[in-house]
Design an enzyme around this catalytic site. Structure first.
Site, PDB file in Angstrom:
ATOM      1  N   SER A 192     -12.390 -13.107  18.774  1.00  0.00           N
ATOM      2  CA  SER A 192     -12.435 -14.248  19.694  1.00  0.00           C
ATOM      3  C   SER A 192     -11.040 -14.493  20.242  1.00  0.00           C
ATOM      4  O   SER A 192     -10.027 -14.168  19.594  1.00  0.00           O
ATOM      5  CB  SER A 192     -12.927 -15.497  18.953  1.00  0.00           C
ATOM      6  OG  SER A 192     -12.646 -16.673  19.683  1.00  0.00           O
ATOM      7  N   TYR A 232     -10.658 -21.156  12.279  1.00  0.00           N
ATOM      8  CA  TYR A 232     -11.406 -20.114  12.982  1.00  0.00           C
ATOM      9  C   TYR A 232     -10.442 -19.094  13.581  1.00  0.00           C
ATOM     10  O   TYR A 232     -10.641 -17.881  13.469  1.00  0.00           O
ATOM     11  CB  TYR A 232     -12.264 -20.756  14.072  1.00  0.00           C
ATOM     12  CG  TYR A 232     -13.078 -19.776  14.888  1.00  0.00           C
ATOM     13  CD1 TYR A 232     -14.064 -18.999  14.299  1.00  0.00           C
ATOM     14  CD2 TYR A 232     -12.864 -19.648  16.259  1.00  0.00           C
ATOM     15  CE1 TYR A 232     -14.813 -18.111  15.054  1.00  0.00           C
ATOM     16  CE2 TYR A 232     -13.615 -18.771  17.022  1.00  0.00           C
ATOM     17  CZ  TYR A 232     -14.583 -17.998  16.420  1.00  0.00           C
ATOM     18  OH  TYR A 232     -15.320 -17.113  17.166  1.00  0.00           O
ATOM     19  N   LYS A 256      -9.988 -14.941  12.826  1.00  0.00           N
ATOM     20  CA  LYS A 256     -10.052 -13.912  13.857  1.00  0.00           C
ATOM     21  C   LYS A 256      -8.733 -13.157  13.980  1.00  0.00           C
ATOM     22  O   LYS A 256      -8.717 -11.947  14.241  1.00  0.00           O
ATOM     23  CB  LYS A 256     -10.450 -14.532  15.192  1.00  0.00           C
ATOM     24  CG  LYS A 256     -11.883 -15.079  15.203  1.00  0.00           C
ATOM     25  CD  LYS A 256     -12.896 -14.031  14.785  1.00  0.00           C
ATOM     26  CE  LYS A 256     -14.332 -14.508  14.932  1.00  0.00           C
ATOM     27  NZ  LYS A 256     -15.320 -13.502  14.462  1.00  0.00           N
TER      28      LYS A 256
END
Length: 268
Positions: free
Chosen positions: A150, A171, A175
């Site tokens: 992402s 998050y 990633k």
């Protein structure tokens, strides 16, 4: 004849969204797709989509797919998944690690349990699954590992704008770690002829998960269709032509990659 004829592709998080779209695209190119996720049947998750739905769509289009329910946050499930796929279908040629579990919460309020689960699913599981399929790939001197990333992995600018201050730090950490793992593994496996890449969308993809987290809407005019990610995934996982070396070690962005390779960007 499809470009993936005869290949066994294992796709995690294939019950909905990007994973389901990649599974359908690979099957359309002749791969036998092993679709795995926690949600086997419709109605067993708060989010729309299931492995049964994915496999039914593939078979209706003339492709071949099998649903295998597994929770990739559990090491035992990962081992059982790899053993079952190998026993029933042969060694995995393509591994797509797409499964994710995510909370968008500021660091000050993030619980250790949620941090551990996010890293387990989005970092440790891709690494462990790669370890499990590597013996078969090395034996054949070929294989492809694709990790779905992402743009959250990119460091935010200051002062922050948009989503940077909305709790996406953990998050993004997951990633970023996944991307470093991808390039490192690509270097380790370069001499073995095994390609490893990370792929992100250029823009937010409207999936049941991103819509649930209010990152986009199903009809957002600036959203990226899931088909774009699937086409870019295919570009990274298709066998190289004319004896050339497969693309490897890439931190790729879907539309940018397709433009670079001269492949039409899907509009749906």
């Amino acid at each position: 004849m499809g470009v993936l004829d005869g290949r066994i592709a294992l796709v995690t998080g294939a019950s909905r969204g990007i994973g389901a779209e990649i599974a359908r695209r690979f099957a359309a190119e002749g791969a036998t797709v092993i679709a795995t996720a926690r949600t086997l049947e419709p109605g067993s998750s708060q989010l729309a989509g299931s492995l049964t739905d994915t496999v039914a769509a593939i078979e209706a289009a003339g492709g071949t797919a099998r649903a295998v329910a597994a929770d990739v946050s559990r090491a035992a499930d990962r081992v059982a998944l790899a053993e079952r796929v190998t026993a029933e279908h042969g060694p995995v040629d393509i591994l797509v690690s797409n499964a994710a579990v995510t909370w968008f919460t500021p660091v000050a309020d993030f619980t250790a349990k949620r941090v551990d689960l996010m890293f387990e699913v989005q970092v440790k599981a891709p690494m462990h699954l790669a370890q499990l399929v590597l013996p078969g790939m090395r034996e054949r001197g070929a294989g492809t590992i694709l990790n779905i990333s992402s743009r959250a992995a990119i460091h935010p600018q200051l002062p922050p704008t948009g989503r940077a201050s909305r709790g996406g730090t953990v998050y993004g950490m997951c990633k970023a770690a996944l991307e470093r793992f991808s390039t490192g593994l690509a270097a380790e496996l370069y001499a073995d002829g095994i390609a490893v890449n990370a792929l992100s969308p250029n823009r937010v993809v409207p999936t049941p998960g991103t819509v649930f987290h209010h990152l986009t809407t199903e009809d957002a005019p600036d959203a990226e269709p899931p088909a774009v990610m699937a086409e870019a995934a295919l570009a990274l996982c298709r066998p190289p032509a004319n004896g050339s070396r497969a693309l490897t070690g890439r931190i790729a962005y879907s539309q940018d990659l397709l433009n670079e390779l001269g492949i039409a960007v899907p509009s749906r």
